[in-house]
Design a protein around this motif. Structure first.
Motif, PDB file in Angstrom:
ATOM      1  N   UNK A 170       3.018  17.306  19.568  1.00  0.00           N
ATOM      2  CA  UNK A 170       2.459  16.018  19.147  1.00  0.00           C
ATOM      3  C   UNK A 170       2.561  15.045  20.322  1.00  0.00           C
ATOM      4  N   UNK A 171       1.442  14.459  20.707  1.00  0.00           N
ATOM      5  CA  UNK A 171       1.445  13.515  21.831  1.00  0.00           C
ATOM      6  C   UNK A 171       1.474  12.067  21.353  1.00  0.00           C
ATOM      7  N   UNK A 172       0.949  11.805  20.187  1.00  0.00           N
ATOM      8  CA  UNK A 172       0.951  10.442  19.676  1.00  0.00           C
ATOM      9  C   UNK A 172       0.496  10.430  18.231  1.00  0.00           C
ATOM     10  N   UNK A 173       0.845   9.387  17.523  1.00  0.00           N
ATOM     11  CA  UNK A 173       0.444   9.242  16.122  1.00  0.00           C
ATOM     12  C   UNK A 173      -0.068   7.817  15.960  1.00  0.00           C
ATOM     13  N   UNK A 174      -1.267   7.669  15.404  1.00  0.00           N
ATOM     14  CA  UNK A 174      -1.796   6.334  15.142  1.00  0.00           C
ATOM     15  C   UNK A 174      -2.034   6.186  13.657  1.00  0.00           C
ATOM     16  N   UNK A 175      -1.809   5.010  13.137  1.00  0.00           N
ATOM     17  CA  UNK A 175      -2.090   4.848  11.721  1.00  0.00           C
ATOM     18  C   UNK A 175      -1.868   3.436  11.240  1.00  0.00           C
ATOM     19  N   UNK A 176      -2.398   3.181  10.055  1.00  0.00           N
ATOM     20  CA  UNK A 176      -2.130   1.934   9.355  1.00  0.00           C
ATOM     21  C   UNK A 176      -1.014   2.313   8.395  1.00  0.00           C
ATOM     22  N   UNK A 177       0.189   1.878   8.680  1.00  0.00           N
ATOM     23  CA  UNK A 177       1.354   2.478   8.029  1.00  0.00           C
ATOM     24  C   UNK A 177       1.830   1.761   6.778  1.00  0.00           C
ATOM     25  N   UNK A 178       1.176   0.697   6.400  1.00  0.00           N
ATOM     26  CA  UNK A 178       1.634  -0.013   5.209  1.00  0.00           C
ATOM     27  C   UNK A 178       0.468  -0.391   4.320  1.00  0.00           C
ATOM     28  N   UNK A 179       0.401   0.237   3.166  1.00  0.00           N
ATOM     29  CA  UNK A 179      -0.616  -0.136   2.188  1.00  0.00           C
ATOM     30  C   UNK A 179      -0.435  -1.577   1.745  1.00  0.00           C
ATOM     31  N   UNK A 180       0.827  -1.996   1.629  1.00  0.00           N
ATOM     32  CA  UNK A 180       1.115  -3.367   1.205  1.00  0.00           C
ATOM     33  C   UNK A 180       0.557  -4.373   2.209  1.00  0.00           C
ATOM     34  N   UNK A 181       0.911  -4.180   3.492  1.00  0.00           N
ATOM     35  CA  UNK A 181       0.452  -5.132   4.511  1.00  0.00           C
ATOM     36  C   UNK A 181      -1.063  -5.054   4.667  1.00  0.00           C
ATOM     37  N   UNK A 182      -1.620  -3.850   4.549  1.00  0.00           N
ATOM     38  CA  UNK A 182      -3.069  -3.705   4.618  1.00  0.00           C
ATOM     39  C   UNK A 182      -3.739  -4.494   3.504  1.00  0.00           C
ATOM     40  N   UNK A 183      -3.191  -4.363   2.300  1.00  0.00           N
ATOM     41  CA  UNK A 183      -3.762  -5.087   1.163  1.00  0.00           C
ATOM     42  C   UNK A 183      -3.654  -6.597   1.365  1.00  0.00           C
ATOM     43  N   UNK A 184      -2.462  -7.048   1.771  1.00  0.00           N
ATOM     44  CA  UNK A 184      -2.256  -8.494   1.946  1.00  0.00           C
ATOM     45  C   UNK A 184      -3.194  -9.042   3.023  1.00  0.00           C
ATOM     46  N   UNK A 185      -3.312  -8.318   4.137  1.00  0.00           N
ATOM     47  CA  UNK A 185      -4.189  -8.804   5.214  1.00  0.00           C
ATOM     48  C   UNK A 185      -5.648  -8.836   4.762  1.00  0.00           C
ATOM     49  N   UNK A 186      -6.068  -7.821   3.996  1.00  0.00           N
ATOM     50  CA  UNK A 186      -7.446  -7.833   3.476  1.00  0.00           C
ATOM     51  C   UNK A 186      -7.676  -9.041   2.585  1.00  0.00           C
ATOM     52  N   UNK A 187      -6.691  -9.346   1.742  1.00  0.00           N
ATOM     53  CA  UNK A 187      -6.847 -10.480   0.833  1.00  0.00           C
ATOM     54  C   UNK A 187      -6.886 -11.797   1.613  1.00  0.00           C
ATOM     55  N   UNK A 188      -6.058 -11.890   2.669  1.00  0.00           N
ATOM     56  CA  UNK A 188      -6.080 -13.101   3.507  1.00  0.00           C
ATOM     57  C   UNK A 188      -7.455 -13.255   4.156  1.00  0.00           C
ATOM     58  N   UNK A 189      -8.010 -12.116   4.642  1.00  0.00           N
ATOM     59  CA  UNK A 189      -9.355 -12.156   5.233  1.00  0.00           C
ATOM     60  C   UNK A 189     -10.378 -12.680   4.238  1.00  0.00           C
ATOM     61  N   UNK A 190     -10.163 -12.374   2.972  1.00  0.00           N
ATOM     62  CA  UNK A 190     -11.117 -12.808   1.941  1.00  0.00           C
ATOM     63  C   UNK A 190     -10.857 -14.242   1.483  1.00  0.00           C
ATOM     64  N   UNK A 191      -9.854 -14.889   2.076  1.00  0.00           N
ATOM     65  CA  UNK A 191      -9.626 -16.290   1.761  1.00  0.00           C
ATOM     66  C   UNK A 191      -8.521 -16.542   0.748  1.00  0.00           C
ATOM     67  N   UNK A 192      -7.896 -15.465   0.271  1.00  0.00           N
ATOM     68  CA  UNK A 192      -6.776 -15.633  -0.654  1.00  0.00           C
ATOM     69  C   UNK A 192      -5.610 -16.285   0.091  1.00  0.00           C
ATOM     70  N   UNK A 193      -4.744 -17.015  -0.619  1.00  0.00           N
ATOM     71  CA  UNK A 193      -3.571 -17.512   0.109  1.00  0.00           C
ATOM     72  C   UNK A 193      -2.443 -16.483   0.041  1.00  0.00           C
ATOM     73  N   UNK A 194      -1.493 -16.640   0.933  1.00  0.00           N
ATOM     74  CA  UNK A 194      -0.472 -15.622   1.142  1.00  0.00           C
ATOM     75  C   UNK A 194       0.340 -15.357  -0.124  1.00  0.00           C
ATOM     76  N   UNK A 195       0.724 -16.453  -0.804  1.00  0.00           N
ATOM     77  CA  UNK A 195       1.543 -16.305  -2.011  1.00  0.00           C
ATOM     78  C   UNK A 195       0.828 -15.457  -3.051  1.00  0.00           C
ATOM     79  N   UNK A 196      -0.480 -15.757  -3.224  1.00  0.00           N
ATOM     80  CA  UNK A 196      -1.242 -15.048  -4.239  1.00  0.00           C
ATOM     81  C   UNK A 196      -1.422 -13.582  -3.853  1.00  0.00           C
ATOM     82  N   UNK A 197      -1.713 -13.337  -2.573  1.00  0.00           N
ATOM     83  CA  UNK A 197      -1.923 -11.963  -2.105  1.00  0.00           C
ATOM     84  C   UNK A 197      -0.657 -11.138  -2.330  1.00  0.00           C
ATOM     85  N   UNK A 198       0.494 -11.735  -2.031  1.00  0.00           N
ATOM     86  CA  UNK A 198       1.755 -11.019  -2.203  1.00  0.00           C
ATOM     87  C   UNK A 198       2.048 -10.774  -3.684  1.00  0.00           C
ATOM     88  N   UNK A 199       1.788 -11.789  -4.498  1.00  0.00           N
ATOM     89  CA  UNK A 199       2.024 -11.634  -5.937  1.00  0.00           C
ATOM     90  C   UNK A 199       1.136 -10.535  -6.508  1.00  0.00           C
TER      91      UNK A 199
END
Lengths: 257, 257
Positions: A170-199
């Motif tokens: 194995x020479x390297x591993x790439x990935x999006x390693x957190x479904x939680x952070x991925x979801x929160x960032x997607x929601x922020x991109x859509x204009x949601x606020x952080x508190x709501x995205x986390x909740x």
């Protein structure tokens, strides 16, 4: 039909989903794999239910309902090592111990189970991510599996194991390693606020039991440790840099920390 | 250390790659899996080499070189069923039979190996894609594996098996099912002519031994049959429509058919 006694540590979201799956797939597992999982013991952090002949599906459902209602599983539980002592006394052999907690300190139980020749399955990342000296035997053990620690249902761990077993480097591993952070960032991109995205992420069961482990990067760090160690790199926790989102969280309304 | 006697049917591109991998990963397989593959027999369509104690790595390399030079492996071979009869006579047990041919008619050998309790590994798609009535027992057999028939090194088959074992229902499968056709189409997009693209694909080992099986869609059809049957659909060959590229090939300079 092979009967496999199962000892389940943890009855949170993952544990309850596992119990439902065991109940729902009895016929399938019998016909495809010619085996049956006899859940003989379920424990949460305080209580347990123990039935050496195997808990009935009605009892397993009661455990699920009780936990969903915030109630105890049963009487005051024994210590994990004492639980394992009960198994041979009850005539149980070739058991399967599942640690679906997010608890620290499970290593003595896991080690004792492996020494007894039991299979061990972990959804708990913590035993795999302690100091390399303590954890390395887990990565070489033929009776330990931990597919769900990284990638959820995706075949990440099994593929990495297969690549290594067949001589790939194995020479390297790439990935999006957190479904939680991925979801929160997607929601922020859509204009949601952080508190709501986390909740929302929490309500949908994406977060770890303690969401600070997601936001602080600890959960991602553990996944990196697991993948890296599987790849053959003896990484230590302090060698991995992660950026925390926790400062954002401190200002969010959702958590009071 | 567990010694596993291996009988290898086929010494074409896949068979030679497998032999090289067995030679190159001896130490790794010993340390990670505590086993050793003793290749006791290698056969091509005409000749064979048989050594019940296990062929030495020098002999395996000689087989590779001989085949690359278009030569025979050894003396005139026995029939496949007779080969299997030799194994218990030579004191060999718990063998592993690998069919890495692209041959038709291997079913009696595979069935006999499974009845003897041997493991069977197929790179050959044909036994899996005959009439469902003949093939269905392969899809339920615990000692038969065929990971490399679809997706090459990608974990397609194992993932599908895992999904089904754990109670998931498959609603559909999408994919680009032919590396050969993908390569040829990419080259055409880049302005290459068909004859050259096919010749290049062949030179790089992408094509089936008979490239008409790729271009006519037979190889893709077999992959669809394997995936569909694994997914739980008892498909027959004539239920699958494929569009052939063969008419293009008839006008190409590469093949004289």
């Amino acid at each position: 039909m092979k009967h496999i006694p199962v000892i389940l540590f943890g009855a949170g979201g993952v544990g309850r989903a596992l119990l439902r799956q065991i109940i729902d797939t009895r016929d399938l597992v019998a016909s495809r794999n010619r085996c049956r999982f006899d859940v003989v013991c379920v424990l949460d952090s305080r209580s347990w239910l123990w039935q050496p002949a195997g808990l009935g599906d009605d009892q397993l459902l009661q455990i699920i309902y009780a936990k969903e209602a915030g109630q105890r599983i049963g009487g005051r539980r024994l210590d994990g090592l004492q639980v394992l002592d009960q198994l041979p006394e009850a005539g149980l052999e070739r058991c399967l111990v599942a640690d679906v907690t997010a608890a620290v300190g499970m290593e003595p139980v896991i080690n004792k189970a492996l020494e007894a020749g039991y299979g061990v399955v972990l959804a708990n990342k913590k035993p795999l991510t302690g100091p390399w000296e303590d954890a390395k035997h887990y990565f070489a053990h033929p009776s330990l599996r931990y597919e769900s620690t990284v990638g959820g249902g995706q075949p990440v761990i099994s593929t990495l194991r297969y690549l290594r077993d067949t001589g790939d480097q194995i020479f390297g591993i790439e990935g999006q390693l957190s479904g939680t952070l991925g979801y929160i960032c997607s929601q922020l991109d859509r204009g949601s606020d952080f508190s709501q995205a986390l909740a929302d992420a929490n309500a949908m069961g994406y977060t770890e039991p303690d969401p600070r482990e997601d936001l602080g990067g600890q959960d991602v760090k553990r996944k990196i440790l697991i993948l890296g160690r599987m790849a053959g790199w003896p990484l230590e926790d302090e060698e991995i840099e992660v950026e925390s989102l926790e400062s954002q969280m401190r200002t969010a309304k959702y958590c009071d920390i």
